[in-house]
Design a protein around this motif. Structure first.
Motif, PDB file in Angstrom:
ATOM      1  N   GLU A  23     -62.612   0.637 -13.763  1.00 20.34           N
ATOM      2  CA  GLU A  23     -62.060   1.762 -12.997  1.00 20.34           C
ATOM      3  C   GLU A  23     -60.685   1.433 -12.416  1.00 20.34           C
ATOM      4  OE1 GLU A  23     -64.647   3.368 -10.010  1.00 20.34           O
ATOM      5  OE2 GLU A  23     -66.431   3.124 -11.284  1.00 20.34           O
ATOM      6  N   MET A  24     -60.537   0.228 -11.914  1.00 19.11           N
ATOM      7  CA  MET A  24     -59.281  -0.170 -11.281  1.00 19.11           C
ATOM      8  C   MET A  24     -58.304  -0.784 -12.287  1.00 19.11           C
ATOM      9  SD  MET A  24     -60.866  -1.825  -7.772  1.00 19.11           S
ATOM     10  CE  MET A  24     -59.261  -2.261  -7.096  1.00 19.11           C
ATOM     11  N   LYS A  25     -58.752  -0.998 -13.521  1.00 18.16           N
ATOM     12  CA  LYS A  25     -57.924  -1.603 -14.581  1.00 18.16           C
ATOM     13  C   LYS A  25     -57.386  -2.966 -14.148  1.00 18.16           C
ATOM     14  CE  LYS A  25     -56.724   2.833 -16.654  1.00 18.16           C
ATOM     15  NZ  LYS A  25     -55.657   3.759 -17.108  1.00 18.16           N
ATOM     16  N   ILE A  26     -58.310  -3.799 -13.670  1.00 17.21           N
ATOM     17  CA  ILE A  26     -57.961  -5.129 -13.170  1.00 17.21           C
ATOM     18  C   ILE A  26     -57.712  -6.071 -14.346  1.00 17.21           C
ATOM     19  CG2 ILE A  26     -58.897  -7.138 -11.954  1.00 17.21           C
ATOM     20  CD1 ILE A  26     -60.222  -5.143 -10.012  1.00 17.21           C
ATOM     21  N   GLN A  27     -56.631  -6.839 -14.249  1.00 16.76           N
ATOM     22  CA  GLN A  27     -56.195  -7.708 -15.347  1.00 16.76           C
ATOM     23  C   GLN A  27     -55.969  -9.143 -14.882  1.00 16.76           C
ATOM     24  OE1 GLN A  27     -52.604  -5.432 -16.598  1.00 16.76           O
ATOM     25  NE2 GLN A  27     -53.680  -3.818 -15.479  1.00 16.76           N
ATOM     26  N   CYS A  28     -56.756  -9.585 -13.878  1.00 14.05           N
ATOM     27  CA  CYS A  28     -56.642 -10.952 -13.379  1.00 14.05           C
ATOM     28  C   CYS A  28     -57.923 -11.285 -12.631  1.00 14.05           C
ATOM     29  CB  CYS A  28     -55.417 -11.110 -12.470  1.00 14.05           C
ATOM     30  SG  CYS A  28     -55.483 -10.097 -10.979  1.00 14.05           S
ATOM     31  N   ASP A  29     -57.997 -12.458 -12.034  1.00 16.68           N
ATOM     32  CA  ASP A  29     -59.167 -12.828 -11.239  1.00 16.68           C
ATOM     33  C   ASP A  29     -59.294 -11.898 -10.030  1.00 16.68           C
ATOM     34  OD1 ASP A  29     -60.260 -15.955 -11.879  1.00 16.68           O
ATOM     35  OD2 ASP A  29     -58.384 -15.338 -12.805  1.00 16.68           O
ATOM     36  N   VAL A  30     -60.536 -11.711  -9.564  1.00 13.68           N
ATOM     37  CA  VAL A  30     -60.759 -10.780  -8.462  1.00 13.68           C
ATOM     38  C   VAL A  30     -61.986 -11.195  -7.654  1.00 13.68           C
ATOM     39  CG1 VAL A  30     -62.122  -9.235  -9.941  1.00 13.68           C
ATOM     40  CG2 VAL A  30     -61.086  -8.321  -7.862  1.00 13.68           C
ATOM     41  N   VAL A  31     -61.929 -10.943  -6.354  1.00 11.74           N
ATOM     42  CA  VAL A  31     -63.084 -11.077  -5.464  1.00 11.74           C
ATOM     43  C   VAL A  31     -63.364  -9.700  -4.873  1.00 11.74           C
ATOM     44  CG1 VAL A  31     -64.036 -12.140  -3.389  1.00 11.74           C
ATOM     45  CG2 VAL A  31     -62.477 -13.452  -4.853  1.00 11.74           C
TER      46      VAL A  31
END
Length: 282
Positions: A23-31
């Protein structure tokens, strides 16, 4: 596990899985610090990145941002709300900005703002040192910081202000002011990292008496000697449409400021005013 160069720290609610990645189109590490009715911890690896999902019943956006900070390992940290949709290549642009601005401890980035899928505003700053009065225009979702600077100065989010807290907003302004007070170098960068969706807000319900009361409390907590000038500015700000007159706004601001040492909430103050009004009428 290698230390990630960039890591997103996202405060969210009610998540049962990792669907926010898409949904957020995340393209890296995330917490993800996820507020829900249980305790759990999960990790997911995809495309060489790691997603962490910490779920607790902890109330308040500031507390959840601090929980995400406790799990952070990235060299660079980008704060996020879960209504953000990142542009393609956003991590590359963020990393390039820190490489281009080696003196920067904190960088505030540009964002689009959308409503019902239509972009209605874009904040695109100039690249360079950012004075504090301009920095206060930005939300938490625009802030990236070097983790070493954050740890060196023991920076944390206030747990009094923001969605789910005693006062309904202001954690972003307080964090930015902490950065300036502790001598961090704050820059802006003319790069748009994504779009924040303004369809629904869980903490903003218009320029109401609560809004101005909570601003007065924030002024007392965060602005020091500038608290009174800040409140005059807030009462006079033309692009805050409200049914309140200038004096109505000031009354709420002043009472928020005056009642802050006792941590009296807007609801408690309003109930007190109601009782006094009933008494006077009688």
């Amino acid at each position: 596990m290698a230390t990630p160069r960039l890591e997103i720290l996202c405060a969210t609610m009610g998540q049962a899985d990792f669907s926010k990645l898409q949904e957020m189109k995340i393209q890296c590490d995330v917490v993800f610090a996820n507020q829900a009715d249980r305790f759990s911890y999960e990790e997911l690896t995809w495309d060489g990145y790691t997603a962490k999902l910490l779920t607790t019943p902890t109330l308040g956006v500031g507390r959840n941002r601090n929980l995400a900070l406790a799990l952070a390992t990235g060299e660079l940290l980008l704060f996020a709300d879960d209504d953000m949709e990142y542009a393609e290549g956003a991590p590359t642009g963020i990393l390039a900005a820190f490489d281009r601005l080696p003196a920067a401890d904190v960088i505030l980035f540009g964002t689009h703002y959308s409503r019902h899928g239509v972009v209605y505003k874009t904040r695109l700053p100039k690249t360079g040192r950012l004075p504090v009065y301009r920095a206060l225009r930005y939300g938490t979702y625009a802030i990236a910081i070097r983790r070493a600077a954050l740890m060196r100065h023991n920076l944390r989010f206030t747990e009094l202000f923001g969605g789910g807290c005693l006062y309904s907003h202001g954690e972003d302004s307080d964090f930015i002011l902490q950065c300036y007070r502790r001598g961090l170098s704050v820059y802006s960068c003319g790069f748009v990292i994504g779009t924040t969706k303004k369809d629904v807000s869980t903490c903003f319900h218009g320029y109401s008496p609560r809004f101005f009361y909570d601003k007065g409390a924030l002024a007392r907590h965060s602005f020091g000697l500038l608290a009174i000038p800040y409140m005059v500015y807030m009462a006079s700000k033309a692009d805050y449409p409200s049914e309140l007159s200038w004096f109505g706004k000031w009354r709420c601001l002043w009472n928020g400021y005056r009642r802050f040492p006792a941590l009296q909430s807007y609801d408690e103050w309003a109930a007190e005013q109601s009782r006094e009004g009933t008494h006077h009428e009688g």
